[in-house]
Design a protein around this motif. Structure first.
Motif, PDB file in Angstrom:
ATOM      1  N   ASN B 125      -4.796  20.728  21.130  1.00  0.00           N
ATOM      2  CA  ASN B 125      -5.398  19.682  20.305  1.00  0.00           C
ATOM      3  C   ASN B 125      -5.631  18.440  21.143  1.00  0.00           C
ATOM      4  N   ARG B 126      -6.514  17.594  20.634  1.00  0.00           N
ATOM      5  CA  ARG B 126      -6.704  16.294  21.265  1.00  0.00           C
ATOM      6  C   ARG B 126      -6.247  15.199  20.313  1.00  0.00           C
ATOM      7  N   PHE B 127      -5.562  14.207  20.877  1.00  0.00           N
ATOM      8  CA  PHE B 127      -5.116  13.077  20.062  1.00  0.00           C
ATOM      9  C   PHE B 127      -5.701  11.826  20.690  1.00  0.00           C
ATOM     10  N   GLU B 128      -6.506  11.101  19.929  1.00  0.00           N
ATOM     11  CA  GLU B 128      -7.133   9.919  20.490  1.00  0.00           C
ATOM     12  C   GLU B 128      -6.771   8.699  19.665  1.00  0.00           C
ATOM     13  N   GLU B 129      -6.330   7.663  20.333  1.00  0.00           N
ATOM     14  CA  GLU B 129      -5.993   6.410  19.657  1.00  0.00           C
ATOM     15  C   GLU B 129      -5.064   6.638  18.471  1.00  0.00           C
ATOM     16  N   THR B 130      -4.022   7.373  18.710  1.00  0.00           N
ATOM     17  CA  THR B 130      -3.040   7.551  17.645  1.00  0.00           C
ATOM     18  C   THR B 130      -1.834   6.670  17.940  1.00  0.00           C
ATOM     19  N   PHE B 131      -1.108   6.297  16.891  1.00  0.00           N
ATOM     20  CA  PHE B 131       0.074   5.458  17.064  1.00  0.00           C
ATOM     21  C   PHE B 131       1.167   6.355  17.637  1.00  0.00           C
ATOM     22  N   PHE B 132       1.760   7.212  16.809  1.00  0.00           N
ATOM     23  CA  PHE B 132       2.541   8.321  17.338  1.00  0.00           C
ATOM     24  C   PHE B 132       1.600   9.522  17.371  1.00  0.00           C
ATOM     25  N   GLY B 133       1.727  10.375  18.377  1.00  0.00           N
ATOM     26  CA  GLY B 133       0.842  11.535  18.450  1.00  0.00           C
ATOM     27  C   GLY B 133       1.429  12.701  17.682  1.00  0.00           C
ATOM     28  N   ILE B 134       2.340  13.417  18.340  1.00  0.00           N
ATOM     29  CA  ILE B 134       2.994  14.564  17.713  1.00  0.00           C
ATOM     30  C   ILE B 134       4.428  14.154  17.408  1.00  0.00           C
ATOM     31  N   TYR B 135       4.843  14.315  16.176  1.00  0.00           N
ATOM     32  CA  TYR B 135       6.140  13.799  15.735  1.00  0.00           C
ATOM     33  C   TYR B 135       6.911  14.942  15.100  1.00  0.00           C
ATOM     34  N   LEU B 136       7.976  15.382  15.758  1.00  0.00           N
ATOM     35  CA  LEU B 136       8.768  16.481  15.214  1.00  0.00           C
ATOM     36  C   LEU B 136      10.124  15.950  14.769  1.00  0.00           C
ATOM     37  N   ALA B 137      10.435  16.106  13.494  1.00  0.00           N
ATOM     38  CA  ALA B 137      11.731  15.673  13.001  1.00  0.00           C
ATOM     39  C   ALA B 137      12.398  16.854  12.304  1.00  0.00           C
ATOM     40  N   ASN B 138      13.634  17.120  12.667  1.00  0.00           N
ATOM     41  CA  ASN B 138      14.363  18.260  12.112  1.00  0.00           C
ATOM     42  C   ASN B 138      13.560  19.550  12.222  1.00  0.00           C
ATOM     43  N   ALA B 139      12.941  19.752  13.355  1.00  0.00           N
ATOM     44  CA  ALA B 139      12.147  20.959  13.550  1.00  0.00           C
ATOM     45  C   ALA B 139      12.897  21.897  14.493  1.00  0.00           C
ATOM     46  N   GLY B 140      12.487  23.158  14.485  1.00  0.00           N
ATOM     47  CA  GLY B 140      13.135  24.111  15.379  1.00  0.00           C
ATOM     48  C   GLY B 140      12.172  25.182  15.830  1.00  0.00           C
ATOM     49  N   ASP B 141      12.422  25.733  17.014  1.00  0.00           N
ATOM     50  CA  ASP B 141      11.671  26.873  17.526  1.00  0.00           C
ATOM     51  C   ASP B 141      10.166  26.632  17.529  1.00  0.00           C
ATOM     52  N   CYS B 142       9.758  25.461  17.932  1.00  0.00           N
ATOM     53  CA  CYS B 142       8.325  25.167  17.936  1.00  0.00           C
ATOM     54  C   CYS B 142       7.780  25.179  19.359  1.00  0.00           C
ATOM     55  N   LEU B 143       6.474  25.365  19.438  1.00  0.00           N
ATOM     56  CA  LEU B 143       5.798  25.356  20.724  1.00  0.00           C
ATOM     57  C   LEU B 143       4.717  24.277  20.698  1.00  0.00           C
ATOM     58  N   VAL B 144       4.790  23.347  21.625  1.00  0.00           N
ATOM     59  CA  VAL B 144       3.775  22.285  21.723  1.00  0.00           C
ATOM     60  C   VAL B 144       3.093  22.481  23.066  1.00  0.00           C
ATOM     61  N   GLU B 145       1.836  22.881  23.043  1.00  0.00           N
ATOM     62  CA  GLU B 145       1.259  23.413  24.268  1.00  0.00           C
ATOM     63  C   GLU B 145      -0.153  22.896  24.507  1.00  0.00           C
ATOM     64  N   ASP B 146      -0.438  22.525  25.737  1.00  0.00           N
ATOM     65  CA  ASP B 146      -1.798  22.215  26.186  1.00  0.00           C
ATOM     66  C   ASP B 146      -2.520  21.170  25.343  1.00  0.00           C
ATOM     67  N   ASN B 147      -1.795  20.230  24.806  1.00  0.00           N
ATOM     68  CA  ASN B 147      -2.449  19.157  24.061  1.00  0.00           C
ATOM     69  C   ASN B 147      -2.769  17.990  24.993  1.00  0.00           C
ATOM     70  N   VAL B 148      -3.771  17.225  24.618  1.00  0.00           N
ATOM     71  CA  VAL B 148      -4.105  16.019  25.363  1.00  0.00           C
ATOM     72  C   VAL B 148      -3.924  14.836  24.434  1.00  0.00           C
ATOM     73  N   LEU B 149      -3.092  13.873  24.856  1.00  0.00           N
ATOM     74  CA  LEU B 149      -2.866  12.707  24.006  1.00  0.00           C
ATOM     75  C   LEU B 149      -3.257  11.460  24.778  1.00  0.00           C
ATOM     76  N   GLU B 150      -4.225  10.741  24.268  1.00  0.00           N
ATOM     77  CA  GLU B 150      -4.647   9.529  24.966  1.00  0.00           C
ATOM     78  C   GLU B 150      -4.692   8.347  24.018  1.00  0.00           C
ATOM     79  N   ALA B 151      -4.017   7.295  24.428  1.00  0.00           N
ATOM     80  CA  ALA B 151      -4.069   6.065  23.646  1.00  0.00           C
ATOM     81  C   ALA B 151      -4.263   4.926  24.620  1.00  0.00           C
ATOM     82  N   ARG B 152      -4.558   3.784  24.089  1.00  0.00           N
ATOM     83  CA  ARG B 152      -4.699   2.628  24.965  1.00  0.00           C
ATOM     84  C   ARG B 152      -3.805   1.497  24.493  1.00  0.00           C
ATOM     85  N   ALA B 153      -2.518   1.773  24.484  1.00  0.00           N
ATOM     86  CA  ALA B 153      -1.580   0.762  24.022  1.00  0.00           C
ATOM     87  C   ALA B 153      -1.521  -0.385  25.007  1.00  0.00           C
ATOM     88  N   GLU B 154      -1.398  -1.582  24.488  1.00  0.00           N
ATOM     89  CA  GLU B 154      -1.333  -2.735  25.368  1.00  0.00           C
ATOM     90  C   GLU B 154       0.027  -3.407  25.361  1.00  0.00           C
TER      91      GLU B 154
END
Lengths: 262, 417
Positions: B125-154
């Motif tokens: 997936n692509r994430f553009e200008e997101t505050f938090f991108g991928i947020y996992l809470a109380n998760a298990g056995d997950c795969l986060v793969e080949d994502n692109v996350l770009e933001a321009r935080a200052e």
């Protein structure tokens, strides 16, 4: 052709014939070749090279200048009995010493770097390092003139020259270190910066430090220096300070030479 | 005894799930919104999102589904809201572009949030200008793969994290590229997870930030030009291997900051051009081996509260300071490292220096107490002082020495490149 260029040509030929100068060039050639051969890339070669430059260039420039001036004094007096002005003679002698010394230095260090070819990526740092060497040559030739025309006796003059070298390379830094240690409760960045600018060896060292020790200088203190030397004001002030270090001894020596009773 | 065939066939057919369906969402499809498609889907269906800009959210995925974005499928939050919230097991999100969540000071607003779910896959997936991108809470056995996350935080206070994990276990984070967030990858209370082949760069604070996360492995990642490098805190049994820590510079920047770390292994990494390569505060019983420390300001800083670490077979080349410490004695050991400053000899020619090497320079103690003195680095005076101290150590810690320094650089994965 001007009188002073004639003097310059004669002096250059005279200096370049000297074995000491050949040795100086060969020393840098061998040292730089050795550094490049030992490998390790720019990270290793440039720091070692700049160490070498800061140590040898001031010493050799100072000693060679004073020795040549004392040895050539009789001939210079003879020249002055001819229609040669003191100013012209002085200028010719100064350039005649600076150019060969700087030239031999640049050839000695530059050739191995060029031949290795791996330094095209670091052209900026290499240029800065060589430039600081050239500037140091000019400064210490000028200081050598000041010493040689201030002290009549050759042996004493040489001693004074060595003291000047020791003072600028070691004692000055010692005093600065001691002072900074005793005053460490105060913000010292700006005074330290000023102290570094007031000493040509430290100034040349700072310039090459910016090129090779950039990582360590990115700390808080370093940031102050990086800001200064990275910006245009810093470059202008540093260059002006180095030029001042050539001009002041040069003018002082010229004044003394002009009034000297030969 | 013969068992009749028919009852068995009936049992198998009854247990088999219905064949999974494909549901299309798009400007010209039956479903125009993703939320409607999700509501209509049966478990294990695949929702194919055609190219287009979808202005919806937050979309709650409450059943096992695959959400497959075609190229150009963009979910846009218009700076207003969260986008996807996964609350079911076995959800796959793939090929989507998530954009524009806007920032929030009251919630951790995330483009993709996984809450109390297992077996999720978040891929390409692509994430553009997101505050938090991928947020996992109380998760298990997950795969986060080949994502692109770009933001321009200052600014740090106005920025969120790229990949954020909170109380999760057995997560694999692989091949992602994160840049321009506050922390690139953030772990808190995460266990037994793997972070591999990611690139985290140009983040305001840490490229990787993890705390209270035991038993995790970090491998072959690149952490480049982050505001303060990588920070690992309050954790034990961490493995960090073959990572690249490059150009993390600044007044408080560290390639790797270790704070209250125990029984961990740091091997075959490269630390290059950082203000500080590794800083150890209360780091105990670490194994540091086969790393390359090249052209750092300080390669290693070991503070007095760090105990019993072993530095073996590392290369120290072109650092302004190799090792510095604020104590007179240390229980960390150094052996078999290569130091470019070493000037000893090797009479029996076994490749090991015959005299010990003391990596702590006197000048580094001076600088420790009086930082502006740093400008005297490489001065002849300082070199003379260092030499005197090396010959007759008085002020530097006596025990801190490499008794068998290597004369040749040691082969590491980075040196053959």
């Amino acid at each position: 052709m001007n009188t002073w260029t004639k003097v310059l040509r004669y002096e250059m030929r005279n200096v370049l014939r000297a074995r000491a100068l050949l040795g100086y060039g060969l020393f840098f050639l061998a040292a730089t070749t050795g550094l490049v051969r030992m490998g390790g890339g720019v990270e290793r070669v440039l720091p070692s090279l700049s160490n070498l430059i800061l140590l040898t260039v001031p010493l050799v420039s100072l000693v060679v200048t004073t020795v040549f001036l004392y040895e050539g004094r009789a001939f210079n007096e003879l020249l002055l009995s001819q229609p040669v002005g003191r100013k012209e003679l002085f200028r010719g002698l100064f350039m005649g010493l600076t150019l060969p010394l700087a030239g031999v230095f640049v050839v000695g260090t530059g050739l191995p770097l060029l031949a290795s070819g791996g330094f095209s990526t670091a052209a900026g740092p290499v240029a800065l390092t060589l430039g600081s060497g050239i500037a140091l040559t000019a400064v210490f030739v000028a200081l050598g003139f000041l010493v040689a025309f201030s002290v009549k006796e050759a042996a004493r003059g040489l001693g004074v020259a060595l003291l000047v070298w020791l003072g600028l390379t070691v004692v000055y830094d010692g005093v600065v270190l001691l002072a900074s240690h005793n005053l460490s409760a105060y913000p010292l960045e700006t005074p330290m910066l000023a102290a570094m600018i007031l000493n040509p060896v430290d100034l040349a060292r700072m310039v090459s430090l910016m090129a090779v020790d950039a990582s360590v200088l990115m700390g808080y203190t370093g940031a102050v220096f990086q800001d200064f030397f990275g910006g245009w004001t810093g470059i202008v002030i540093a260059t002006a300070a180095l030029a001042g270090w050539v001009l002041l001894p040069y003018l002082g020596a010229l004044r003394r030479f002009g009034r000297m009773d030969l | 005894m013969r068992i009749p065939l028919m009852p068995w066939v009936a049992v198998v057919l009854a247990g088999a799930p219905l064949p999974a369906q494909e549901i299309h969402v798009g400007p010209e499809s039956h479903y125009r919104s993703i939320a409607a498609a999700v509501a209509a889907a049966s478990p294990h269906d695949t929702i194919v999102v055609e190219a287009g800009r979808y202005l919806e959210g937050p979309i709650e995925i409450d059943r096992p589904l695959t959400l497959l974005g075609r190229p150009g499928a963009i979910l846009d939050g218009e700076g207003q809201r969260e986008l996807l919230v996964v609350g079911a097991d076995s959800v796959t999100i793939e090929g989507m572009t998530l954009r524009n969540t806007g920032l929030s000071f009251t919630e951790d607003r995330a483009a993709l949030r996984v809450e109390e779910a297992r077996f999720c896959t978040i891929r390409s997936n692509r994430f553009e200008e997101t505050f938090f991108g991928i947020y996992l809470a109380n998760a298990g056995d997950c795969l986060v793969e080949d994502n692109v996350l770009e933001a321009r935080a200052e600014r740090e206070t106005r920025a969120g994290n790229g990949i954020h994990l909170w109380y999760s276990t057995r997560i694999t984070i692989e091949g992602n590229q994160v840049r321009g967030h506050r922390d690139g990858i953030y772990f808190e209370f995460v266990e037994d997870s793997l972070v591999r082949d990611n690139v985290s760069s140009h983040n305001l604070r840490y490229g990787l930030h993890f705390m209270f996360s035991d038993g995790c492995t970090y491998q072959s990642n690149a952490f480049v030009r982050n505001g303060a490098g990588v920070a690992v805190m309050y954790t034990s049994n961490v493995v960090m291997e073959e990572n690249d820590f490059d150009e993390n510079r600044g007044g408080a920047a560290f390639g790797l900051l270790l704070k209250e770390i125990r029984d961990s292994r740091i091997a075959f990494n490269r630390f290059r051009r950082n203000s500080v390569g590794v800083r150890m505060e209360g780091a105990n019983r670490l194994v540091v081996e086969g790393n390359d420390f090249v052209a750092n300001g300080w390669a290693v800083q070991v503070l007095a509260n760090s105990d019993g670490s072993a530095f073996t077979a590392n290369n120290f080349v072109g650092n302004s300071f190799d090792v510095s410490t604020n104590s007179r004695s240390t229980s960390s050991t150094f052996s078999g490292n290569y130091w470019d400053r070493y000037r000893g000899y090797d009479l029996n020619r076994d490749g090991v220096g015959d005299v010990p090497f003391r990596p702590v320079r006197l000048f580094s103690l001076v600088v420790e107490q009086n930082e502006p003195a740093l400008v005297l680095q490489r001065s002849l005076l300082v070199q003379l002082l260092d030499l005197a101290e090396a010959v007759l150590p008085v002020l530097t810690p006596r025990g801190l020495a490499d008794a068998d320094p290597s004369l040749k650089p040691i082969d590491t994965p980075w040196r053959s490149l």
